[in-house]
Design an enzyme around this catalytic site. Structure first.
Site, mmCIF file in Angstrom:
data_model
loop_
_atom_site.group_PDB
_atom_site.id
_atom_site.type_symbol
_atom_site.label_atom_id
_atom_site.label_comp_id
_atom_site.label_asym_id
_atom_site.label_seq_id
_atom_site.Cartn_x
_atom_site.Cartn_y
_atom_site.Cartn_z
ATOM 1 N N TYR A 20 6.507 -2.968 -5.736
ATOM 2 C CA TYR A 20 6.741 -1.680 -4.942
ATOM 3 C C TYR A 20 6.381 -0.390 -6.003
ATOM 4 O O TYR A 20 7.261 -0.457 -6.900
ATOM 5 C CB TYR A 20 7.976 -1.327 -4.302
ATOM 6 C CG TYR A 20 8.424 -2.278 -3.167
ATOM 7 C CD1 TYR A 20 7.478 -2.303 -2.106
ATOM 8 C CD2 TYR A 20 9.177 -3.350 -3.102
ATOM 9 C CE1 TYR A 20 8.003 -2.897 -0.871
ATOM 10 C CE2 TYR A 20 9.655 -4.186 -2.084
ATOM 11 C CZ TYR A 20 8.611 -3.981 -0.883
ATOM 12 O OH TYR A 20 8.978 -4.742 0.198
ATOM 13 N N LYS A 35 -1.019 -5.850 -0.728
ATOM 14 C CA LYS A 35 -0.370 -6.366 0.472
ATOM 15 C C LYS A 35 0.080 -5.543 1.691
ATOM 16 O O LYS A 35 0.608 -4.633 1.194
ATOM 17 C CB LYS A 35 0.814 -7.291 -0.207
ATOM 18 C CG LYS A 35 1.823 -8.178 0.967
ATOM 19 C CD LYS A 35 2.901 -8.821 0.406
ATOM 20 C CE LYS A 35 3.547 -9.485 1.332
ATOM 21 N NZ LYS A 35 4.569 -8.610 2.177
ATOM 22 N N HIS A 88 4.123 -7.374 7.313
ATOM 23 C CA HIS A 88 5.610 -7.520 6.422
ATOM 24 C C HIS A 88 6.665 -8.253 7.189
ATOM 25 O O HIS A 88 7.764 -8.111 7.299
ATOM 26 C CB HIS A 88 6.292 -6.029 6.473
ATOM 27 C CG HIS A 88 7.201 -6.070 5.233
ATOM 28 N ND1 HIS A 88 6.804 -5.296 3.940
ATOM 29 C CD2 HIS A 88 8.407 -6.674 4.757
ATOM 30 C CE1 HIS A 88 7.425 -5.701 3.044
ATOM 31 N NE2 HIS A 88 8.778 -6.138 3.566
#
Ligand SMILES: Cc1cc2nc3c(=O)[nH]c(=O)nc-3n(C[C@H](O)[C@H](O)[C@H](O)COP(=O)(O)O)c2cc1C
Ligand SMILES: CCCCCCC(=O)C(=O)O
Length: 352
Positions: free
Chosen positions: A129, A225, A249
């Site tokens: 992240y 992603k 997710h």
């Protein structure tokens, strides 16, 4: 030992603290997307071919230069030590034993260096992240590189954390005493700042500029992603990513996003073969893997099934979950008359 992923989930539920089970199982809002991910696979039918003399199916693929024995990767998931004391080490050993790639979460409860040390020679990818503090982001990237990770999976569906009703109800918002996100340690573990663990920041400021910065920062291939819109897939190619990873997710971020497998054909068309396309969300059986690959995925990944295996049986449980999927993929291909996952195409799939 359970015989299906559903049985693994039931066994995991029996063993886990109920709030931890809810964290793993749950999703955002009404969990419409969580359910849609699995339901979408049930709405796709397989149309087998006959008399093809296909022999034993070949299911190995090569992803970003790494050979993988089965086209099912371990999706990045957080907090494995909530499921088993060995945590991400156990998962990594099972993934390596299955000849597949584990994508180590930035929110792992075992440091990436220690995960890598548990599986010498195995292929690991690292999930990131992007943190607003780019110097800290770079420090994490360098750790992943030094640990030998072969790709950087940058999760881009999280400008804010999903609102997960189960977690809000349970008051679950932090790890228990004694567990930390070990990749968020700031400074040398033996040094004076070794105990400082930063919180993971999910920031709406992150943009394509950050992808460009990462591109310049590392030679690792970048996998994006959480791409769901075909326009973003095209933009990703302009920004030099090496692979796209279609994902909502697991329904944990924005509720009511379409099912991942339903998003796949448009993204595959937008990418037009320029880079591999991965997908996750709702994959629970071999036919699900085959359907996703027939619709253009180069490989798939599984999140919760691995957690259920880990909680139910540690490393052996994860190995069994991956083994079940491998056997079911082979069996499905045999029944479809297909010799290799590379021969799959959309003619094999029908809406039902
Ligand atoms: C408990 C849990 C934790 C997760 N943690 C992360 C994470 O740290 N980083 C990330 O990019 N995705 C994370 N995900 C999303 C998974 O990578 C994946 O997209 C999703 O689980 C796929 O759906 P499935 O569980 O139906 O297979 C997490 C998912 C779950 C269930
Ligand atoms: C505060 C730590 C956040 C970890 C995020 C893990 C994740 O992506 C998930 O879906 O849960």
């Amino acid at each position: 030992m359970p015989r299906t992923i559903r049985e693994f989930e039931a066994a995991a539920r029996d063993r886990l603290d109920p709030a931890h089970y809810d964290y793993f199982a749950g999703g955002a809002g009404e969990e419409i997307t969580v359910r849609a991910n699995e339901a979408a696979f049930a709405r796709l039918a397989l149309l087998p071919r006959v008399l093809r003399g296909a022999g034993s199916p070949r299911i190995g693929v090569t992803l970003l230069g790494s050979p993988v024995a089965m086209p099912v990767l371990v999706a990045p998931t957080a907090f494995h030590r909530l499921a088993d004391p060995e945590g991400e080490r156990a998962t990594a050993r099972a993934a390596a034993g299955a000849g597949t790639i584990m994508i180590v979460s930035m929110a792992a409860t075992v440091a990436v260096e220690d995960v890598a040390a548990a599986v010498p020679g195995a292929t690991l990818w690292f999930q990131l992240y992007v943190q607003p503090d780019m110097a800290f982001t770079e420090a994490i990237v360098r750790r992943a590189e030094a640990a030998g990770c072969a790709a950087l999976v940058v999760t881009v569906d999280s400008p804010a954390r999903g609102r997960r009703d189960r977690d809000l109800r349970n008051g679950f918002d932090d790890l228990p005493e004694g567990m930390r996100c070990e990749n968020m340690r700031d400074g040398d573990p033996g040094g004076p700042d070794g105990d400082l663990v930063r919180p993971i920041v999910m920031s709406p400021e992150i943009s394509w500029e950050h992808v460009d910065l990462l591109r310049r920062m590392t030679r690792l291939p970048i996998v994006l992603k959480g791409v769901t819109h075909p326009a973003d897939a095209r933009l990703a190619l302009d920004h030099g990513v090496s692979a796209l990873y279609v994902s909502n997710h697991g329904g944990r971020q924005l509720d009511t996003v379409p099912a991942a497998v339903d998003l796949l054909p448009e993204i595959v068309a937008a990418v037009a073969g320029a880079v591999p396309v991965l997908v996750d969300g709702g994959i629970r059986r071999g036919p699900d893997v085959v359907k996703a690959m027939a619709l253009g995925a180069s490989a798939v990944a599984v999140g919760r099934p691995v957690i259920w295996g880990l909680a139910a049986g540690g490393e052996r449980g994860v190995a069994r979950v991956l083994g079940l999927l491998r056997d079911e993929v082979e069996h499905t291909l045999t029944l479809c008359g297909v010799a290799s996952v590379h021969d799959l195409g959309p003619d094999l799939v029908r809406p039902c």
